[in-house]
Write a protein that holds these residues in place. Structure first.
Motif, PDB file in Angstrom:
ATOM      1  N   GLN A 145     -40.002 -29.521  16.176  1.00 45.12           N
ATOM      2  CA  GLN A 145     -41.152 -29.713  15.300  1.00 45.12           C
ATOM      3  C   GLN A 145     -42.389 -29.017  15.878  1.00 45.12           C
ATOM      4  O   GLN A 145     -42.724 -29.221  17.046  1.00 45.12           O
ATOM      5  N   PRO A 146     -43.067 -28.215  15.070  1.00 41.82           N
ATOM      6  CA  PRO A 146     -44.353 -27.686  15.536  1.00 41.82           C
ATOM      7  C   PRO A 146     -45.356 -28.829  15.666  1.00 41.82           C
ATOM      8  O   PRO A 146     -45.288 -29.821  14.937  1.00 41.82           O
ATOM      9  N   ILE A 147     -46.277 -28.685  16.603  1.00 47.04           N
ATOM     10  CA  ILE A 147     -47.282 -29.720  16.854  1.00 47.04           C
ATOM     11  C   ILE A 147     -48.657 -29.126  16.596  1.00 47.04           C
ATOM     12  O   ILE A 147     -48.960 -28.018  17.026  1.00 47.04           O
ATOM     13  N   ALA A 148     -49.484 -29.874  15.899  1.00 48.88           N
ATOM     14  CA  ALA A 148     -50.833 -29.417  15.582  1.00 48.88           C
ATOM     15  C   ALA A 148     -51.848 -30.414  16.109  1.00 48.88           C
ATOM     16  O   ALA A 148     -51.556 -31.607  16.254  1.00 48.88           O
ATOM     17  N   THR A 149     -53.041 -29.927  16.388  1.00 48.58           N
ATOM     18  CA  THR A 149     -54.179 -30.792  16.665  1.00 48.58           C
ATOM     19  C   THR A 149     -55.285 -30.430  15.681  1.00 48.58           C
ATOM     20  O   THR A 149     -55.426 -29.271  15.285  1.00 48.58           O
ATOM     21  N   LEU A 150     -56.033 -31.428  15.281  1.00 47.48           N
ATOM     22  CA  LEU A 150     -57.069 -31.250  14.272  1.00 47.48           C
ATOM     23  C   LEU A 150     -58.414 -31.660  14.851  1.00 47.48           C
ATOM     24  O   LEU A 150     -58.545 -32.719  15.453  1.00 47.48           O
ATOM     25  N   THR A 151     -59.417 -30.800  14.645  1.00 50.31           N
ATOM     26  CA  THR A 151     -60.769 -31.079  15.119  1.00 50.31           C
ATOM     27  C   THR A 151     -61.731 -31.008  13.940  1.00 50.31           C
ATOM     28  O   THR A 151     -61.735 -30.024  13.197  1.00 50.31           O
ATOM     29  N   ASN A 160     -52.047 -34.390  25.030  1.00 54.54           N
ATOM     30  CA  ASN A 160     -52.756 -35.342  24.176  1.00 54.54           C
ATOM     31  C   ASN A 160     -54.057 -35.747  24.875  1.00 54.54           C
ATOM     32  O   ASN A 160     -54.032 -36.462  25.882  1.00 54.54           O
ATOM     33  N   SER A 161     -55.183 -35.265  24.351  1.00 60.23           N
ATOM     34  CA  SER A 161     -56.466 -35.551  24.986  1.00 60.23           C
ATOM     35  C   SER A 161     -56.880 -37.010  24.815  1.00 60.23           C
ATOM     36  O   SER A 161     -57.790 -37.473  25.488  1.00 60.23           O
ATOM     37  N   GLN A 162     -56.200 -37.748  23.916  1.00 61.76           N
ATOM     38  CA  GLN A 162     -56.544 -39.148  23.708  1.00 61.76           C
ATOM     39  C   GLN A 162     -56.077 -40.034  24.863  1.00 61.76           C
ATOM     40  O   GLN A 162     -56.740 -41.005  25.207  1.00 61.76           O
ATOM     41  N   ASN A 163     -54.897 -39.709  25.429  1.00 60.61           N
ATOM     42  CA  ASN A 163     -54.361 -40.543  26.504  1.00 60.61           C
ATOM     43  C   ASN A 163     -53.840 -39.730  27.692  1.00 60.61           C
ATOM     44  O   ASN A 163     -53.166 -40.266  28.574  1.00 60.61           O
ATOM     45  N   ASN A 164     -54.120 -38.428  27.703  1.00 58.61           N
ATOM     46  CA  ASN A 164     -53.757 -37.546  28.818  1.00 58.61           C
ATOM     47  C   ASN A 164     -52.249 -37.492  29.074  1.00 58.61           C
ATOM     48  O   ASN A 164     -51.804 -37.436  30.210  1.00 58.61           O
ATOM     49  N   THR A 165     -51.463 -37.522  28.012  1.00 58.15           N
ATOM     50  CA  THR A 165     -50.010 -37.394  28.133  1.00 58.15           C
ATOM     51  C   THR A 165     -49.565 -36.129  27.409  1.00 58.15           C
ATOM     52  O   THR A 165     -50.275 -35.601  26.547  1.00 58.15           O
ATOM     53  N   LEU A 166     -48.378 -35.651  27.748  1.00 61.08           N
ATOM     54  CA  LEU A 166     -47.845 -34.445  27.125  1.00 61.08           C
ATOM     55  C   LEU A 166     -47.005 -34.824  25.908  1.00 61.08           C
ATOM     56  O   LEU A 166     -46.079 -35.631  26.000  1.00 61.08           O
ATOM     57  N   ALA A 167     -47.338 -34.253  24.760  1.00 63.88           N
ATOM     58  CA  ALA A 167     -46.544 -34.434  23.544  1.00 63.88           C
ATOM     59  C   ALA A 167     -45.733 -33.162  23.331  1.00 63.88           C
ATOM     60  O   ALA A 167     -46.263 -32.064  23.420  1.00 63.88           O
ATOM     61  N   TRP A 168     -44.421 -33.319  23.072  1.00 72.48           N
ATOM     62  CA  TRP A 168     -43.600 -32.125  22.885  1.00 72.48           C
ATOM     63  C   TRP A 168     -42.446 -32.425  21.933  1.00 72.48           C
ATOM     64  O   TRP A 168     -42.061 -33.569  21.707  1.00 72.48           O
ATOM     65  N   SER A 169     -41.910 -31.372  21.353  1.00 68.17           N
ATOM     66  CA  SER A 169     -40.739 -31.471  20.488  1.00 68.17           C
ATOM     67  C   SER A 169     -39.999 -30.142  20.541  1.00 68.17           C
ATOM     68  O   SER A 169     -40.621 -29.082  20.608  1.00 68.17           O
ATOM     69  N   SER A 170     -38.675 -30.205  20.505  1.00 70.63           N
ATOM     70  CA  SER A 170     -37.867 -28.987  20.518  1.00 70.63           C
ATOM     71  C   SER A 170     -37.662 -28.427  19.116  1.00 70.63           C
ATOM     72  O   SER A 170     -37.189 -27.305  18.960  1.00 70.63           O
ATOM     73  N   THR A 216     -59.878 -43.189  15.817  1.00 76.18           N
ATOM     74  CA  THR A 216     -61.151 -42.574  15.438  1.00 76.18           C
ATOM     75  C   THR A 216     -61.142 -41.097  15.800  1.00 76.18           C
ATOM     76  O   THR A 216     -60.752 -40.713  16.905  1.00 76.18           O
ATOM     77  N   LEU A 217     -61.556 -40.254  14.860  1.00 75.24           N
ATOM     78  CA  LEU A 217     -61.682 -38.819  15.079  1.00 75.24           C
ATOM     79  C   LEU A 217     -63.142 -38.530  15.411  1.00 75.24           C
ATOM     80  O   LEU A 217     -64.025 -38.703  14.571  1.00 75.24           O
ATOM     81  N   ARG A 218     -63.385 -38.104  16.642  1.00 76.54           N
ATOM     82  CA  ARG A 218     -64.743 -37.888  17.117  1.00 76.54           C
ATOM     83  C   ARG A 218     -65.230 -36.472  16.792  1.00 76.54           C
ATOM     84  O   ARG A 218     -64.431 -35.531  16.775  1.00 76.54           O
ATOM     85  N   PRO A 219     -66.515 -36.302  16.570  1.00 74.73           N
ATOM     86  CA  PRO A 219     -67.051 -34.967  16.274  1.00 74.73           C
ATOM     87  C   PRO A 219     -66.748 -33.975  17.394  1.00 74.73           C
ATOM     88  O   PRO A 219     -67.024 -34.239  18.567  1.00 74.73           O
ATOM     89  N   GLY A 220     -66.146 -32.847  17.030  1.00 75.91           N
ATOM     90  CA  GLY A 220     -65.896 -31.773  17.975  1.00 75.91           C
ATOM     91  C   GLY A 220     -64.790 -32.023  18.971  1.00 75.91           C
ATOM     92  O   GLY A 220     -64.606 -31.221  19.885  1.00 75.91           O
ATOM     93  N   THR A 221     -64.022 -33.104  18.811  1.00 73.70           N
ATOM     94  CA  THR A 221     -62.953 -33.440  19.748  1.00 73.70           C
ATOM     95  C   THR A 221     -61.615 -33.445  19.020  1.00 73.70           C
ATOM     96  O   THR A 221     -61.488 -34.041  17.947  1.00 73.70           O
ATOM     97  N   ALA A 222     -60.620 -32.795  19.612  1.00 68.38           N
ATOM     98  CA  ALA A 222     -59.295 -32.751  18.990  1.00 68.38           C
ATOM     99  C   ALA A 222     -58.701 -34.148  18.903  1.00 68.38           C
ATOM    100  O   ALA A 222     -58.791 -34.942  19.838  1.00 68.38           O
ATOM    101  N   GLY A 223     -58.083 -34.444  17.778  1.00 62.71           N
ATOM    102  CA  GLY A 223     -57.432 -35.724  17.596  1.00 62.71           C
ATOM    103  C   GLY A 223     -56.070 -35.757  18.266  1.00 62.71           C
ATOM    104  O   GLY A 223     -55.665 -34.816  18.955  1.00 62.71           O
ATOM    105  N   ALA A 224     -55.348 -36.843  18.045  1.00 60.19           N
ATOM    106  CA  ALA A 224     -54.013 -36.989  18.612  1.00 60.19           C
ATOM    107  C   ALA A 224     -53.087 -35.927  18.023  1.00 60.19           C
ATOM    108  O   ALA A 224     -53.264 -35.494  16.879  1.00 60.19           O
ATOM    109  N   PRO A 225     -52.091 -35.467  18.797  1.00 60.97           N
ATOM    110  CA  PRO A 225     -51.158 -34.451  18.288  1.00 60.97           C
ATOM    111  C   PRO A 225     -50.450 -34.916  17.020  1.00 60.97           C
ATOM    112  O   PRO A 225     -50.099 -36.091  16.876  1.00 60.97           O
ATOM    113  N   LEU A 226     -50.249 -33.979  16.112  1.00 60.08           N
ATOM    114  CA  LEU A 226     -49.594 -34.243  14.832  1.00 60.08           C
ATOM    115  C   LEU A 226     -48.270 -33.492  14.796  1.00 60.08           C
ATOM    116  O   LEU A 226     -48.245 -32.268  14.916  1.00 60.08           O
TER     117      LEU A 226
END
Length: 199
Positions: free
Chosen positions: A113-119, A101-111, A151-161
């Motif tokens: 659920q697929p995880i997506a990031t949106l830019t 997670n580039s928003q808070n530098n933590t690892l998001a994971w699930s056994s 906030t979704l910043r230009p060119g930066t991946a948002g929080a994991p979905l």
């Protein structure tokens, strides 16, 4: 499915080309066959590895924002009421996923659920880089937020979905926000590309 690879969702495509030509050479036509035309057919496609499919209605959208008065944008940071829009993902499969997670530098994971990031990709405003630049009116820019208010910043991946198996609808808002530049009333527009990546 290779869970370590980053999978990028693109719309599949199919091109179909049919070319016809007349054959005038009698040597190529058997004596007992009538003269005619010959042709060829080329078919190509794209087989992709993606956890979900972007709904066609979501891939290209036009969002009309309500009119905003200059009196509502007196100071930098003043903004309009947000307008909601959504992206719909169909047929998401059950799969494990993990992403930093580039928003808070933590690892998001699930056994399961697929995880997506949106830019969202578009030029950033010169005065407020976390906002998206507009063309036309001056002194304003666009702020995008996800369903959690981030906030979704230009060119930066948002929080994991985290995607549920089946269909998913991702909700967002967009709003006009005053910047430090002088105000100039006019119509405005912006084009934002988005990229959805699966982990």
């Amino acid at each position: 499915m290779n869970q370590a690879a980053v999978r990028r969702l693109n719309n599949g495509w199919l091109s179909l080309l049919l070319a016809m030509g007349c054959s005038a050479a009698t040597a190529s036509t058997p004596p007992d066959q009538p003269y005619g035309t010959v042709g060829w057919l080329a078919v190509s496609g794209d087989l992709q590895e993606a956890a979900c499919q972007l709904d066609m209605a979501s891939s290209r959208q036009t969002i009309e924002l309500p009119a905003v008065s200059l009196r509502d944008l007196q100071r930098p940071g003043d903004g309009s009421e947000p307008t909601a829009f959504s992206l719909r993902l169909n047929g998401c499969i059950r799969a494990a996923g993990s992403v930093l997670n580039s928003q808070n530098n933590t690892l998001a994971w699930s056994s399961q659920q697929p995880i997506a990031t949106l830019t969202f990709a578009a030029p950033a405003d010169m005065n407020v880089p976390e906002l998206f630049q507009v063309q036309g009116a001056e002194g304003i820019a666009l702020r995008l937020r996800d369903a959690s208010g981030n906030t979704l910043r230009p060119g930066t991946a948002g929080a994991p979905l985290f995607m549920n198996p089946g269909d998913n609808t991702l909700m967002f808002t967009v709003a006009v926000e005053r910047t430090a530049a002088p105000l100039l009333a006019n119509s405005y527009r912006a084009t934002l590309d988005f990229h959805l990546h699966y982990q």
